[in-house]
Design a protein around this motif. Structure first.
Motif, PDB file in Angstrom:
ATOM      1  N   GLY A 497       2.968   3.653   5.486  1.00 21.72           N
ATOM      2  CA  GLY A 497       4.556   3.535   5.639  1.00 21.72           C
ATOM      3  C   GLY A 497       4.752   3.550   7.048  1.00 21.72           C
ATOM      4  N   PHE A 506       9.976   2.243   5.800  1.00 23.91           N
ATOM      5  CA  PHE A 506       8.823   1.240   5.127  1.00 23.91           C
ATOM      6  C   PHE A 506       7.879   1.700   4.231  1.00 23.91           C
ATOM      7  CE2 PHE A 506      11.365  -0.620   8.473  1.00 23.91           C
ATOM      8  CZ  PHE A 506      11.813  -1.765   7.921  1.00 23.91           C
ATOM      9  N   GLN A 507       7.488   1.430   3.313  1.00 21.62           N
ATOM     10  CA  GLN A 507       6.429   1.809   2.268  1.00 21.62           C
ATOM     11  C   GLN A 507       5.732   0.610   1.691  1.00 21.62           C
ATOM     12  OE1 GLN A 507       5.883   5.362   1.915  1.00 21.62           O
ATOM     13  NE2 GLN A 507       4.009   4.996   0.752  1.00 21.62           N
ATOM     14  N   LEU A 508       4.393   0.577   1.761  1.00 20.05           N
ATOM     15  CA  LEU A 508       3.576  -0.372   0.983  1.00 20.05           C
ATOM     16  C   LEU A 508       2.531   0.449   0.416  1.00 20.05           C
ATOM     17  CD1 LEU A 508       2.357  -3.366   0.237  1.00 20.05           C
ATOM     18  CD2 LEU A 508       0.951  -2.881   2.368  1.00 20.05           C
ATOM     19  N   ASN A 509       2.310   0.281  -1.286  1.00 17.17           N
ATOM     20  CA  ASN A 509       1.440   0.824  -2.116  1.00 17.17           C
ATOM     21  C   ASN A 509       0.421  -0.297  -2.611  1.00 17.17           C
ATOM     22  OD1 ASN A 509       4.005   2.632  -2.102  1.00 17.17           O
ATOM     23  ND2 ASN A 509       2.078   4.128  -2.844  1.00 17.17           N
ATOM     24  N   ALA A 536       0.751  -4.699  -5.978  1.00 16.82           N
ATOM     25  CA  ALA A 536       1.072  -4.065  -4.762  1.00 16.82           C
ATOM     26  C   ALA A 536       2.700  -4.074  -5.080  1.00 16.82           C
ATOM     27  CB  ALA A 536       0.917  -5.474  -3.769  1.00 16.82           C
ATOM     28  N   ARG A 537       3.162  -3.188  -4.010  1.00 17.32           N
ATOM     29  CA  ARG A 537       4.633  -2.737  -4.204  1.00 17.32           C
ATOM     30  C   ARG A 537       4.953  -2.275  -2.808  1.00 17.32           C
ATOM     31  NH1 ARG A 537       5.029   2.187  -6.289  1.00 17.32           N
ATOM     32  NH2 ARG A 537       3.037   2.746  -6.462  1.00 17.32           N
ATOM     33  N   PHE A 538       6.077  -2.779  -2.575  1.00 19.22           N
ATOM     34  CA  PHE A 538       6.734  -2.794  -1.066  1.00 19.22           C
ATOM     35  C   PHE A 538       8.064  -2.134  -1.172  1.00 19.22           C
ATOM     36  CE2 PHE A 538       9.075  -4.160   2.770  1.00 19.22           C
ATOM     37  CZ  PHE A 538       8.314  -3.682   3.653  1.00 19.22           C
ATOM     38  N   VAL A 540      11.741  -0.413   0.567  1.00 17.39           N
ATOM     39  CA  VAL A 540      12.493  -0.183   2.100  1.00 17.39           C
ATOM     40  C   VAL A 540      13.582   0.762   1.695  1.00 17.39           C
ATOM     41  CG1 VAL A 540      14.042  -1.471   3.691  1.00 17.39           C
ATOM     42  CG2 VAL A 540      12.077  -2.677   2.781  1.00 17.39           C
TER      43      VAL A 540
END
Length: 544
Positions: A497, A506-509, A536-538, A540
């Motif tokens: 993040g 912002f966060q990326l999983n 994958a998940r992004f 905002v």
């Protein structure tokens, strides 16, 4: 998601929340495409001075995504038994793109509405009143085209066509009085209350077994046009199984929390009485079916506990509790899977004995830790599960009693440096279980070992200020489902993040980064649930 104050006056403050969401897309499995979800929710909260508040929450959720089990097993190793449990293995033709039917023939249309109201007021300096109401309505329309058994050649899949209608409605009212008494030598917190629940459930169901079997090697459905052109039970004709229930329940309860020795010793105790009621309707026609009164026998449950604090941050506790889950209606299977001709589901009675140590302490400016060590002994009667119906066919059964003992550890740590914070969370579970019919047989769905680890580092200073990077891992031992053993592999997730200024985040999983495809549950050899693979998940967020 938006929230904040709407009106602020000397007499009252009004806050609001509005949440809107949606999802659409295609899936690897043709039968489950397209995905479609819509969500609309919100709430209001009104404060009348410092002593009274009113809250309203609600949502409307439409889910038209086909969510059903659509994989099947490899049966080449033969049939397992109680004395010969075998691993559940996906068939080579049960790939990530395999579908047991066509999307034009199967559907899932589900609408859920929920509302709750909470009123809180202070009647006196040490007396509070809480009143709560909730309403839930579910409208469920489906047509499942599913596998059920695998033929001896290990690639021909027998199927079922199941139109299903469910209308479910429930309401709950609860009122509590909470009183606090403080003396020089003790504190006593008392809660008395009552609640009432009522509702109705109607289910229309047909299990059409005339749908042609398919050759899973080809991925085609050559005979489905002819089959689905017919007028079938539940799809043009009345359903073959129609039943319902109108359950009611009234309960009343009291709980006491007594603290002595400057809050070092706390004694907790409570009792709750239940008066169930209502009726079930079963038979070929809901309007003319057999009406049976639900069990109206009164019963009560108890809970007690003791807590001793060696320090404000270190305590030992013990608790003993029992609970009863009233049967929702419905029946087990008798001759074949999903025939629902067996005995009615019985109430479940559960017990839990637990003793543990808990700690939460900041040892220095740099180091803080929290955690617990807990031992438990629990049991539950009439567990709804899948097993042998007594004729070599698997179906829905209910166990006499499942038991489990074991211990759990959870540990958390934060270590702060000049640049940021390191957070670590570790959990471990170990236990043993048994069923009433065979004490040597592991209870269904029980994993003897579970372990997880999560770590992340958040930068507060320097060139990387605002960044966060972390990972987690989870694994567990195999669990029993019928006479099969289901093994979950090690699952690893990575996340990162970035906090930009005061407003942006912002966060990326990256979930299941090794792209493991594994079995989660089994209802029959031709009806298997598989976990989601890599995703994958992004995200905002903007705050104002």
């Amino acid at each position: 998601n938006v929230s904040g104050p709407l009106i602020q006056t000397e007499e009252a403050d009004l806050n609001y929340r509005l949440t809107v969401g949606g999802k659409t897309g295609d899936t690897d499995k043709e039968i489950a495409s397209p995905e479609k979800e819509l969500f609309l929710g919100g709430g209001f909260e009104v404060f009348f001075g410092d002593n009274t508040s009113f809250r309203l929450n609600g949502y409307w959720y439409q889910d038209d995504t086909y969510r059903y089990w659509d994989d099947f097993l490899d049966i080449s190793a033969g049939a397992p038994s109680e004395d010969n449990l075998m691993p559940a293995v996906l068939n080579q033709y049960s790939t990530s793109s395999f579908s047991p039917g066509r999307s034009q023939d199967a559907f899932w249309k589900n609408t859920d509405v929920f509302i709750d109201l909470t009123f809180l007021t202070k009647l006196a300096s040490n007396l509070n009143l809480r009143a709560f109401y909730s309403y839930n309505q579910l409208t469920d329309r489906r047509r499942h085209v599913r596998g059920i058994t695998v033929q001896e050649d290990n690639y021909t899949l027998n199927r079922q066509d199941i139109p299903l209608i469910i209308d479910d409605e429930s309401q709950n009212v609860q009122i509590d009085l909470m009183h606090n008494l403080e003396m020089d030598s003790f504190k006593l917190d008392s809660t008395v209350g009552l609640d009432r629940t009522w509702g109705s459930r109607i289910q229309y169901l047909s299990v059409n077994s005339g749908i042609p079997a398919i050759d899973t090697r080809t991925g085609t459905f050559p005979d489905d046009d002819e089959y689905f052109s017919q007028s079938l039970p539940g799809a043009g004709m009345p359903n073959t199984i129609q039943n319902g229930s109108d359950p009611t329940q009234f309960s009343y309860y009291i709980q006491e929390n007594l603290a002595v020795l400057n809050d070092s010793l706390i004694l907790v105790g409570g009792i709750r009485g239940f008066e169930p009621g209502g009726f079930n309707i079963s038979g070929g026609n809901y309007d003319t079916g057999t009406i049976t009164q639900r069990d109206t026998k009164k019963f009560h449950t108890t809970k007690w506990g003791i807590v001793y604090k060696f320090q404000p941050w270190l305590m030992i506790y013990g608790t003993q509790a029992e609970n009863v889950f009233t049967a929702p209606g419905g029946r087990t299977d008798k001759f074949e899977a999903n025939d629902q001709l067996g005995e009615p589901f019985q109430d479940q009675k559960g017990t839990l004995d637990e003793i543990g140590i808990k700690m939460d302490h900041r040892f220095s400016e740099s180091l803080s830790m929290h955690g617990s060590l807990v031992y438990f002994d629990q049991s539950l009667t009439n567990v709804r599960t899948f097993g042998d119906l007594g004729n070599g066919v698997d179906g829905i059964i209910q166990s006499e009693k499942d038991t489990a003992t074991g211990f759990e550890i959870d540990y958390g740590m934060r270590y702060s440096t000049d640049n940021g914070d390191l957070d670590v969370i570790f959990t471990y579970f170990n236990g043993d279980s048994a069923t009433a019919t065979n004490p040597g047989l592991q209870a269904a769905g029980f994993a003897q070992d579970k372990i997880s680890l999560l770590g992340k580092y958040s930068w507060r200073e320097g060139a990387l200020s605002g960044f966060m990077l972390g990972a987690s891992a989870y694994d567990q031992s195999e669990v029993r489902n019928g006479f099969y053993l289901i093994d979950q592999p090690l699952i690893v997730n990575i996340f990162a993040g970035y906090q930009f200024g005061e407003h942006w985040n912002f966060q990326l999983n990256l979930d299941n980064v090794t792209n493991e495809r594994y079995i989660v549950a089994r209802a029959a050899d031709g009806l298997i649930q598989v976990a989601e693979e890599f995703r994958a998940r992004f995200g905002v967020s903007y705050l104002w």
